[in-house]
Design a protein around this motif. Structure first.
Motif, PDB file in Angstrom:
ATOM      1  N   ASP A 196       0.971   3.717   1.856  1.00 55.40           N
ATOM      2  CA  ASP A 196       1.657   4.302   3.159  1.00 55.40           C
ATOM      3  C   ASP A 196       2.739   3.288   3.672  1.00 55.40           C
ATOM      4  O   ASP A 196       3.557   3.696   4.327  1.00 55.40           O
TER       5      ASP A 196
ATOM      6  N   CYS B  21      -9.683  -0.067   3.437  1.00 56.92           N
ATOM      7  CA  CYS B  21      -8.336   0.737   4.099  1.00 56.92           C
ATOM      8  C   CYS B  21      -8.720   0.520   5.668  1.00 56.92           C
ATOM      9  O   CYS B  21      -9.765  -0.298   5.968  1.00 56.92           O
TER      10      CYS B  21
ATOM     11  N   ASP C 233       0.670  -1.080   0.050  1.00 57.11           N
ATOM     12  CA  ASP C 233      -0.114   0.000   0.067  1.00 57.11           C
ATOM     13  C   ASP C 233       0.892   1.202   0.223  1.00 57.11           C
ATOM     14  O   ASP C 233       2.082   1.417   0.348  1.00 57.11           O
TER      15      ASP C 233
ATOM     16  N   VAL D 129      -6.565   7.468   8.248  1.00 61.18           N
ATOM     17  CA  VAL D 129      -6.805   6.327   7.334  1.00 61.18           C
ATOM     18  C   VAL D 129      -5.242   5.773   6.924  1.00 61.18           C
ATOM     19  O   VAL D 129      -4.493   6.492   6.698  1.00 61.18           O
ATOM     20  N   SER D 130      -5.393   4.625   6.991  1.00 56.38           N
ATOM     21  CA  SER D 130      -4.163   3.923   6.749  1.00 56.38           C
ATOM     22  C   SER D 130      -4.399   2.680   6.082  1.00 56.38           C
ATOM     23  O   SER D 130      -5.381   2.355   5.498  1.00 56.38           O
TER      24      SER D 130
ATOM     25  N   TRP E 159      -5.884  11.103   1.632  1.00 55.68           N
ATOM     26  CA  TRP E 159      -6.715  10.418   2.529  1.00 55.68           C
ATOM     27  C   TRP E 159      -6.755  11.136   3.764  1.00 55.68           C
ATOM     28  O   TRP E 159      -5.816  11.690   4.083  1.00 55.68           O
TER      29      TRP E 159
ATOM     30  N   ILE F 139     -15.829   7.592   5.082  1.00 52.09           N
ATOM     31  CA  ILE F 139     -15.079   6.750   4.072  1.00 52.09           C
ATOM     32  C   ILE F 139     -16.071   5.851   3.232  1.00 52.09           C
ATOM     33  O   ILE F 139     -15.701   6.082   1.783  1.00 52.09           O
TER      34      ILE F 139
ATOM     35  N   ARG G 147      -3.678   2.873   2.526  1.00 51.44           N
ATOM     36  CA  ARG G 147      -4.392   3.336   1.645  1.00 51.44           C
ATOM     37  C   ARG G 147      -4.143   2.681   0.328  1.00 51.44           C
ATOM     38  O   ARG G 147      -2.969   2.654  -0.255  1.00 51.44           O
TER      39      ARG G 147
END
Length: 385
Positions: free
Chosen positions: A50, A353, A48, A336-337, A332, A376, A339
């Motif tokens: 992040d 997410c 992802d 939020v992680s 985002w 979200i 992503r």
């Protein structure tokens, strides 16, 4: 577990050193490693956006939550990562509960920073674990390998699976060699985060868990919030159970979680997950540097007591409720992680997410999480929830 080099005290951040991480989704472990002063190199299924910001190197491996890793591809990915650094060892997160042979292959090549195949087999073989609980006087659901006469009061589960995707009524899951059956037990879902070494365990905190069910996936994991305090008797019972498992398996090492159901007669132990798992992010931080605590336990050192947490945190997944969605955003919210990148195609029931919410109390944290979940889902799915 393979022999571990001398590791840092959990109370002092270690000088930056290289650690290779293998897991289904590596962002949380990579963030924890980075906070503890280590350089993470990660092999996982997603890479992802992040995650890429946290690591010194990453490799994406084919597989999914149900079928697991492609073993040969994973080993090749780990070789490439290890060639780019001087790894202290390999830390394995979720993804190996039903693949102990992969743990053996990794341990033959690098120091294994966590539990080896023998411990995983002992805890994830349903009949062996049921026997361990019986011998230690731990309440555990009745377990059998042959199908029960009907659905009434029984669940079908897959050996070594996680996340609740594999659980259903016996009639909804065809019998197979890798399936077993447990008596359904009612109760509140609570997980105990612990760290173990040399036959001793320290219970660090408790979290409340909830489901994210669908008709086809009635026991799908939704999220967790902690720390919670379910009462002195319940906490003492769960702590005794964790300590009894550690005493019965002196090779159990590092961070793990014990999942319980709290009913009228006290805690019932469902399973032990012998690796850092979903509750890592709920508790990790300055007050509780979990990556450092894990590595210290691998070196034989446990914290003297459970830490104090100044606030509560809720963390869970947003799942897709539409047939298909293409991600059309680059930015985002900071809560939020995991992503997904722009252009990623998601299908029904896939995790969109991970969401976090922090507040003074668990109830407030969960309420904030639920509000953020609605935001979200409305933004990604384009419809009100």
């Amino acid at each position: 577990m393979s022999a571990a080099p001398e590791l840092a005290s959990p109370s002092v951040a270690a000088p930056a050193r290289d650690v290779v991480i293998a897991t289904f989704s590596g962002r949380a472990l990579a963030a924890s490693a980075r906070r503890a002063g280590y350089r993470p190199y990660v092999a996982d299924l997603f890479a992802d956006n992040d995650l890429r910001d946290l690591v010194d190197g990453f490799e994406t491996v084919h597989g999914d939550f149900v079928t697991g890793f492609d073993g040969g591809e994973l080993m090749a990915a780990l070789e490439r990562l290890a060639s780019r650094c001087t790894p202290l060892g390999v830390l394995c997160g979720p993804g190996f509960e039903d693949r102990p042979e992969l743990l053996e292959a990794i341990a033959a090549r690098w120091p294994l920073l966590g539990n080896g195949a023998a411990v995983v087999r002992a805890l994830k073989d349903p009949m062996r674990f049921a026997a361990l609980c019986a011998a230690a006087g731990i309440r555990h659901p009745e377990t059998r390998l042959d199908p029960p006469p009907g659905d009434d009061g029984w669940l079908s589960k897959r050996v070594g699976a996680a996340g609740g995707l594999h659980i259903g009524l016996p009639s909804s899951r065809p019998h197979a060699a890798d399936r077993y059956y447990q008596r359904f037990t009612a109760g509140a879902r609570v997980s105990a985060l612990f760290v173990a070494s040399r036959g001793t365990a320290v219970t660090l905190a408790f979290s409340r868990q909830w489901l994210g069910p669908t008709e086809a996936l009635p026991f799908r994991y939704g999220g967790a919030c902690g720390p919670v305090h379910p009462g002195a008797d319940a906490e003492a019972g769960m702590t005794r159970a964790v300590s009894a498992v550690a005493a019965a398996l002196p090779n159990l090492v590092g961070l793990g979680s014990a999942d319980f159901l709290l009913g009228a007669e006290g805690p019932v132990l469902l399973e032990i997950n012998p690796r850092p798992g979903a509750s890592l992010e709920v508790f990790d931080g300055v007050a509780c540097p979990l990556f450092a605590i894990h590595l210290a336990a691998c070196g034989g050192r446990l914290p003297p007591a459970a830490p104090h947490f100044p606030s509560a945190k809720a963390l869970g997944y947003a799942y897709l409720d539409r047939d298909e969605v293409a991600i059309e955003r680059d930015t985002w919210p900071d809560w939020v992680s995991d992503r997904p990148a722009r252009g990623t195609i998601l299908h029904r029931d896939a995790p969109i997410c991970t969401l976090t919410a922090e507040a003074p109390t668990p109830d407030e944290a969960i309420a904030l999480f639920e509000a953020r979940l609605k935001i979200i889902k409305r933004e990604v799915e384009g419809q009100d929830t």
